[in-house]
Design a protein around this motif. Structure first.
Motif, PDB file in Angstrom:
ATOM      1  N   GLY A  15      25.011 -34.486  32.064  1.00  0.00           N
ATOM      2  CA  GLY A  15      24.325 -33.610  33.437  1.00  0.00           C
ATOM      3  C   GLY A  15      22.898 -34.186  33.947  1.00  0.00           C
ATOM      4  N   GLY A  17      19.763 -32.955  35.432  1.00  0.00           N
ATOM      5  CA  GLY A  17      19.060 -31.903  35.376  1.00  0.00           C
ATOM      6  C   GLY A  17      17.576 -32.255  35.146  1.00  0.00           C
ATOM      7  N   PRO A  18      16.640 -30.862  35.317  1.00  0.00           N
ATOM      8  CA  PRO A  18      15.915 -31.406  35.285  1.00  0.00           C
ATOM      9  C   PRO A  18      15.387 -31.357  33.777  1.00  0.00           C
ATOM     10  CG  PRO A  18      15.548 -29.428  35.957  1.00  0.00           C
ATOM     11  CD  PRO A  18      16.670 -30.009  36.091  1.00  0.00           C
ATOM     12  N   SER A  19      16.724 -31.281  32.630  1.00  0.00           N
ATOM     13  CA  SER A  19      16.350 -31.812  31.516  1.00  0.00           C
ATOM     14  C   SER A  19      16.212 -33.077  31.155  1.00  0.00           C
ATOM     15  CB  SER A  19      17.425 -30.288  30.528  1.00  0.00           C
ATOM     16  OG  SER A  19      16.889 -28.738  31.052  1.00  0.00           O
ATOM     17  N   GLU A  45      26.194 -37.344  36.499  1.00  0.00           N
ATOM     18  CA  GLU A  45      25.653 -36.113  36.542  1.00  0.00           C
ATOM     19  C   GLU A  45      27.434 -35.830  37.832  1.00  0.00           C
ATOM     20  OE1 GLU A  45      23.658 -33.495  36.661  1.00  0.00           O
ATOM     21  OE2 GLU A  45      25.046 -32.690  38.488  1.00  0.00           O
ATOM     22  N   ARG A  46      27.705 -34.549  37.872  1.00  0.00           N
ATOM     23  CA  ARG A  46      28.628 -34.505  38.622  1.00  0.00           C
ATOM     24  C   ARG A  46      28.480 -34.250  39.892  1.00  0.00           C
ATOM     25  NH1 ARG A  46      30.437 -29.102  36.361  1.00  0.00           N
ATOM     26  NH2 ARG A  46      28.878 -27.434  37.018  1.00  0.00           N
ATOM     27  N   GLN A  47      27.294 -34.142  40.415  1.00  0.00           N
ATOM     28  CA  GLN A  47      26.802 -33.341  41.761  1.00  0.00           C
ATOM     29  C   GLN A  47      26.555 -34.824  42.763  1.00  0.00           C
ATOM     30  OE1 GLN A  47      23.439 -30.401  42.463  1.00  0.00           O
ATOM     31  NE2 GLN A  47      23.170 -30.993  40.817  1.00  0.00           N
ATOM     32  N   TRP A  52      18.987 -29.717  42.009  1.00  0.00           N
ATOM     33  CA  TRP A  52      18.402 -28.489  41.154  1.00  0.00           C
ATOM     34  C   TRP A  52      18.519 -27.244  42.278  1.00  0.00           C
ATOM     35  CZ3 TRP A  52      13.388 -26.006  41.604  1.00  0.00           C
ATOM     36  CH2 TRP A  52      12.957 -24.596  40.136  1.00  0.00           C
ATOM     37  N   HIS A  53      19.455 -26.051  41.778  1.00  0.00           N
ATOM     38  CA  HIS A  53      19.428 -25.245  42.377  1.00  0.00           C
ATOM     39  C   HIS A  53      19.791 -24.945  43.936  1.00  0.00           C
ATOM     40  CE1 HIS A  53      20.425 -23.717  38.319  1.00  0.00           C
ATOM     41  NE2 HIS A  53      19.071 -23.986  37.774  1.00  0.00           N
ATOM     42  N   GLN A  64       8.447 -20.733  39.100  1.00  0.00           N
ATOM     43  CA  GLN A  64       7.965 -19.654  38.115  1.00  0.00           C
ATOM     44  C   GLN A  64       7.721 -19.366  36.810  1.00  0.00           C
ATOM     45  OE1 GLN A  64      12.033 -17.049  38.221  1.00  0.00           O
ATOM     46  NE2 GLN A  64      10.805 -15.380  39.167  1.00  0.00           N
ATOM     47  N   VAL A 130      31.772 -35.253  32.824  1.00  0.00           N
ATOM     48  CA  VAL A 130      31.878 -35.540  31.442  1.00  0.00           C
ATOM     49  C   VAL A 130      32.955 -34.580  31.004  1.00  0.00           C
ATOM     50  CG1 VAL A 130      31.086 -35.831  28.899  1.00  0.00           C
ATOM     51  CG2 VAL A 130      29.949 -36.947  30.746  1.00  0.00           C
ATOM     52  N   SER A 169      23.606 -31.037  28.096  1.00  0.00           N
ATOM     53  CA  SER A 169      22.666 -30.828  29.007  1.00  0.00           C
ATOM     54  C   SER A 169      22.650 -29.823  30.830  1.00  0.00           C
ATOM     55  CB  SER A 169      21.070 -31.367  29.699  1.00  0.00           C
ATOM     56  OG  SER A 169      20.993 -32.217  28.170  1.00  0.00           O
ATOM     57  N   THR A 170      23.993 -29.522  30.282  1.00  0.00           N
ATOM     58  CA  THR A 170      24.895 -28.920  31.479  1.00  0.00           C
ATOM     59  C   THR A 170      24.424 -27.696  32.488  1.00  0.00           C
ATOM     60  OG1 THR A 170      26.012 -27.865  30.047  1.00  0.00           O
ATOM     61  CG2 THR A 170      26.855 -30.250  30.791  1.00  0.00           C
ATOM     62  N   SER A 410      16.584 -22.359  28.468  1.00  0.00           N
ATOM     63  CA  SER A 410      17.324 -22.386  29.638  1.00  0.00           C
ATOM     64  C   SER A 410      16.580 -22.371  30.630  1.00  0.00           C
ATOM     65  CB  SER A 410      17.922 -21.242  30.023  1.00  0.00           C
ATOM     66  OG  SER A 410      17.478 -19.795  30.127  1.00  0.00           O
ATOM     67  N   LEU A 412      12.712 -23.931  32.724  1.00  0.00           N
ATOM     68  CA  LEU A 412      11.112 -25.856  32.380  1.00  0.00           C
ATOM     69  C   LEU A 412      10.319 -25.262  31.399  1.00  0.00           C
ATOM     70  CD1 LEU A 412      11.858 -25.591  36.154  1.00  0.00           C
ATOM     71  CD2 LEU A 412      12.940 -27.217  34.959  1.00  0.00           C
TER      72      LEU A 412
HETATM   73  P1  FDA Z   1      20.234 -27.628  35.248  1.00  0.00           P
HETATM   74  O1  FDA Z   1      20.948 -26.643  35.600  1.00  0.00           O
HETATM   75  O2  FDA Z   1      19.509 -27.360  36.277  1.00  0.00           O
HETATM   76  O3  FDA Z   1      21.355 -29.106  35.725  1.00  0.00           O
HETATM   77  C1  FDA Z   1      22.583 -29.319  34.487  1.00  0.00           C
HETATM   78  C2  FDA Z   1      23.114 -30.504  35.370  1.00  0.00           C
HETATM   79  O4  FDA Z   1      24.164 -30.609  34.380  1.00  0.00           O
HETATM   80  C3  FDA Z   1      24.301 -30.111  36.566  1.00  0.00           C
HETATM   81  O5  FDA Z   1      22.661 -30.560  37.534  1.00  0.00           O
HETATM   82  C4  FDA Z   1      25.093 -29.247  36.686  1.00  0.00           C
HETATM   83  O6  FDA Z   1      25.653 -30.636  37.629  1.00  0.00           O
HETATM   84  C5  FDA Z   1      25.509 -30.886  35.828  1.00  0.00           C
HETATM   85  N1  FDA Z   1      26.591 -30.946  34.692  1.00  0.00           N
HETATM   86  C6  FDA Z   1      26.808 -29.681  34.639  1.00  0.00           C
HETATM   87  N2  FDA Z   1      28.292 -29.604  33.544  1.00  0.00           N
HETATM   88  C7  FDA Z   1      28.712 -30.937  33.267  1.00  0.00           C
HETATM   89  C8  FDA Z   1      29.185 -32.208  33.370  1.00  0.00           C
HETATM   90  N3  FDA Z   1      29.997 -31.977  32.525  1.00  0.00           N
HETATM   91  N4  FDA Z   1      29.273 -33.728  33.675  1.00  0.00           N
HETATM   92  C9  FDA Z   1      28.421 -34.409  33.768  1.00  0.00           C
HETATM   93  N5  FDA Z   1      27.639 -33.421  34.845  1.00  0.00           N
HETATM   94  C10 FDA Z   1      27.158 -31.738  34.667  1.00  0.00           C
HETATM   95  N6  FDA Z   1      13.368 -21.285  35.213  1.00  0.00           N
HETATM   96  C11 FDA Z   1      11.880 -22.015  35.358  1.00  0.00           C
HETATM   97  O7  FDA Z   1      11.230 -22.719  34.370  1.00  0.00           O
HETATM   98  N7  FDA Z   1      10.565 -22.029  36.078  1.00  0.00           N
HETATM   99  C12 FDA Z   1      11.309 -21.498  37.277  1.00  0.00           C
HETATM  100  O8  FDA Z   1      10.796 -21.692  38.258  1.00  0.00           O
HETATM  101  C13 FDA Z   1      12.876 -21.116  37.551  1.00  0.00           C
HETATM  102  N8  FDA Z   1      13.465 -21.122  38.618  1.00  0.00           N
HETATM  103  C14 FDA Z   1      14.745 -21.294  38.595  1.00  0.00           C
HETATM  104  C15 FDA Z   1      15.899 -20.353  39.678  1.00  0.00           C
HETATM  105  C16 FDA Z   1      17.018 -20.484  39.711  1.00  0.00           C
HETATM  106  C17 FDA Z   1      17.390 -20.132  41.342  1.00  0.00           C
HETATM  107  C18 FDA Z   1      17.668 -20.862  38.394  1.00  0.00           C
HETATM  108  C19 FDA Z   1      19.328 -20.101  38.687  1.00  0.00           C
HETATM  109  C20 FDA Z   1      17.020 -21.041  37.641  1.00  0.00           C
HETATM  110  C21 FDA Z   1      15.733 -20.975  37.296  1.00  0.00           C
HETATM  111  N9  FDA Z   1      15.459 -21.338  36.476  1.00  0.00           N
HETATM  112  C22 FDA Z   1      13.743 -21.421  36.325  1.00  0.00           C
HETATM  113  C23 FDA Z   1      16.334 -21.752  35.236  1.00  0.00           C
HETATM  114  C24 FDA Z   1      16.896 -23.064  35.261  1.00  0.00           C
HETATM  115  O9  FDA Z   1      17.645 -23.528  33.772  1.00  0.00           O
HETATM  116  C25 FDA Z   1      15.994 -24.293  34.920  1.00  0.00           C
HETATM  117  O10 FDA Z   1      14.659 -24.485  35.974  1.00  0.00           O
HETATM  118  C26 FDA Z   1      16.901 -25.550  34.807  1.00  0.00           C
HETATM  119  O11 FDA Z   1      17.348 -25.939  36.090  1.00  0.00           O
HETATM  120  C27 FDA Z   1      17.380 -26.228  33.735  1.00  0.00           C
HETATM  121  O12 FDA Z   1      17.563 -26.939  33.735  1.00  0.00           O
HETATM  122  P2  FDA Z   1      18.696 -28.660  32.888  1.00  0.00           P
HETATM  123  O13 FDA Z   1      18.925 -29.646  33.725  1.00  0.00           O
HETATM  124  O14 FDA Z   1      18.872 -27.425  31.673  1.00  0.00           O
HETATM  125  O15 FDA Z   1      19.862 -27.823  34.078  1.00  0.00           O
END
Ligand code: FDA
Ligand code: NAP
Length: 436
Positions: A15, A17-19, A45-47, A52-53, A64, A130, A169-170, A410, A412
């Motif tokens: 994955g 994403g931001p993490s 990354e699968r996208q 990011w959302h 937020q 993955v 970090s999915t 979960s 940021l």
């Molecule tokens: P994130 O979900 O962003 O990224 C995971 C990535 O992994 C995705 O791109 C996905 O496609 C990829 N993936 C998944 N499975 C895979 C696989 N098997 N193989 C390859 N790639 C794969 N939090 C906060 O602190 N402040 C905020 O303002 C917000 N705002 C917010 C808005 C909305 C609409 C949502 C739904 C959530 C938030 N959040 C938030 C919480 C949110 O979890 C956080 O902002 C991040 O997205 C966390 O980043 P990650 O990289 O951990 O996950």
């Protein structure tokens, strides 16, 4: 990007994403200050590209968290990947300050994330899902390695990449209520803009949104804006939207030090975090969005032209679908008995997300992972899953650690510090010959 065929990576990130973007930055900045051998990292990354959302990038929706809780600043205030650096590079720093707002729009933050991501294209492969991780003892000299199976989401082929560590970090997993299925008229909030974009606005005369969290409130507001001819119903399980507590004392639950308090605390400590502070994040809505929705509703009442409806203490019991027709059976909790049916052209379930669970991805590897009495992964302070002595490779989790590391798992708020801790752990354990 080109992951090299026979390369053994120190870390493969699943994955992007931001993490994991934040981890890529932490590793690069570690390298810049180190004479040690570079940490070899690759991300999948699968996208098709960074996103990011994306389906919730609604106009005017704001972050937020403060802009200072970006990908790097809390770990390294001098980072060239900070939000302030991005503003400077975009020639907007001065105007951002004049705007006097700690909370950028999600669209601006998304631009920032894309700007940061552009520095790491040589390390990330898109359209790459993955599907499996397995262990092999076939590295040179019998070194144990992880084999990461990557599926090309466009071409359909698979390949295997080798690494000493993985970081899973999915992200969050969209959650529908039991028995409810998604289709072209019934959507989860995570797919909102894509599915809304496939409809003709004039065909949407009655729409409804289920839930009382931030996603539900933002979508209700958006539909009310975009569909001036439509009836918009908000189906709330609660009596009304509740406010997200982001006042200074409560906000401390997202501080880096709170992770230690949570991790090293007792069960009672952890329970207190959730009992008193769940309302900083779950099933809650920003104050300004709540007030805006109420103001609109009141204005319609004054004008005698009501089209924004709030059905409180109400849950969806059933959805009956036939062609373009969607009938929603509602159950009112006001008397616990009455049922009502409503016909809609589109129904949005803004019913939240489940936390990340690495079990399926880990597959057979999961047998090496220790679990607590409630069946959850045991995780070390450095976010490494506790594994049996037979496995020397590392499995790190970014997400899915609410039970061990607390509310930020979960979110940021803490990713800059967390990814720094993971980078340090990988480097230190490598120096120690990866012994655990
Ligand atoms: P994130 O979900 O962003 O990224 C995971 C990535 O992994 C995705 O791109 C996905 O496609 C990829 N993936 C998944 N499975 C895979 C696989 N098997 N193989 C390859 N790639 C794969 N939090 C906060 O602190 N402040 C905020 O303002 C917000 N705002 C917010 C808005 C909305 C609409 C949502 C739904 C959530 C938030 N959040 C938030 C919480 C949110 O979890 C956080 O902002 C991040 O997205 C966390 O980043 P990650 O990289 O951990 O996950
Ligand atoms: P959420 O906060 O978990 O809210 C889900 C809502 O759906 C709750 O009101 C919940 O009610 C309700 N619900 C769940 N199951 C239901 C059912 N079967 N029937 C009726 N209602 C049901 O989810 P979210 O709003 O998607 O927020 C998730 C995360 O994304 C949060 O961290 C949030 O802050 C973040 N987010 C941020 C932004 C932004 O940055 N602008 C925008 C959107 C979301 P119960 O309380 O009864 O479970």
């Amino acid at each position: 990007m080109g992951t090299r065929e026979h390369e053994i990576y120190d870390i493969v990130g699943i994955g992007f994403g931001p993490s994991n973007l934040s981890l890529a930055i932490a590793l690069e900045e570690h390298q810049a200050n180190s004479s040690q051998q570079p940490v070899r990292a690759a991300f999948f990354e699968r996208q098709p590209s960074f996103g990011w959302h994306r389906n919730m990038l609604l106009p005017q929706a704001t972050m937020q968290i403060s802009f200072l809780k970006d990908l790097a600043t809390f770990r390294n205030p001098l980072s060239r990947y900070s939000f302030v650096s991005y503003l400077h590079a975009s020639d907007r720093l001065v105007q951002f300050v004049n705007n006097q707002d700690f909370f950028p729009t999600r669209q601006e933050f998304h631009q920032y994330l894309e700007w940061a991501e552009s520095g790491f294209r040589d390390r990330v492969t898109y359209n790459s899902e993955v599907t499996e991780i397995r262990v092999s003892d076939e590295g040179s000299g019998g070194e144990q390695l992880l084999e990461i199976v990557v599926r090309d989401t466009v071409g359909g082929g698979t390949r295997v990449v080798q690494a000493r560590n993985v970081t899973v970090s999915t992200g969050l997993v969209p959650r529908m209520p039991d028995g409810m299925l998604r289709d072209e008229r019934v959507w989860h909030s995570s797919e909102f803009l894509a599915k809304y974009g496939r409809m003709r606005p004039e065909d949407l005369k009655n729409v409804a949104v289920v839930g009382a969290g931030q996603s539900a409130a933002e979508i209700t507001k958006y539909l009310h804006d975009k569909l001036p001819h439509a009836q918009v119903s908000a189906i709330l399980p609660s009596y009304g939207y509740s406010v997200a507590d982001d006042t200074p004392f409560a906000n401390q639950v997202f501080d880096p030090t709170a992770v230690d308090h949570y991790y090293f605390g007792t069960e009672n400590t952890r329970d207190a975090f959730w009992r008193y502070h769940k309302n900083t994040n779950y099933s809650v809505v920003d104050d300004d969005v709540i007030r805006e929705l109420f103001r609109r509703s009141y204005e319609e009442e004054v004008a005698g032209e009501k089209r924004l409806h709030f059905l409180n203490l109400t849950r969806v019991k059933e959805v009956k679908r036939s062609g373009n027709d969607t009938r929603v059976v509602l159950h009112s909790l006001l008397d616990g008995e009455s049922e009502q049916e409503m016909d809609v052209d589109a129904l949005v379930f803004a019913t939240g997300y489940s936390t990340m669970d690495a079990t399926r991805l880990l597959g057979d590897l999961d047998r090496f992972c220790e679990r607590d009495e409630e069946g959850r992964h045991r995780v070390e302070r450095d976010y490494r899953v506790v594994t049996s002595g037979e496995l020397s490779c590392g499995i790190y989790l970014q997400g899915g650690t609410e039970h061990t590391h607390g509310l930020t798992s979960s979110l940021l708020s803490n990713i800059a510090v967390r990814s720094g801790e993971i980078a340090d752990s990988i480097v230190e354990r490598r120096g120690a010959g990866q012994r655990v």
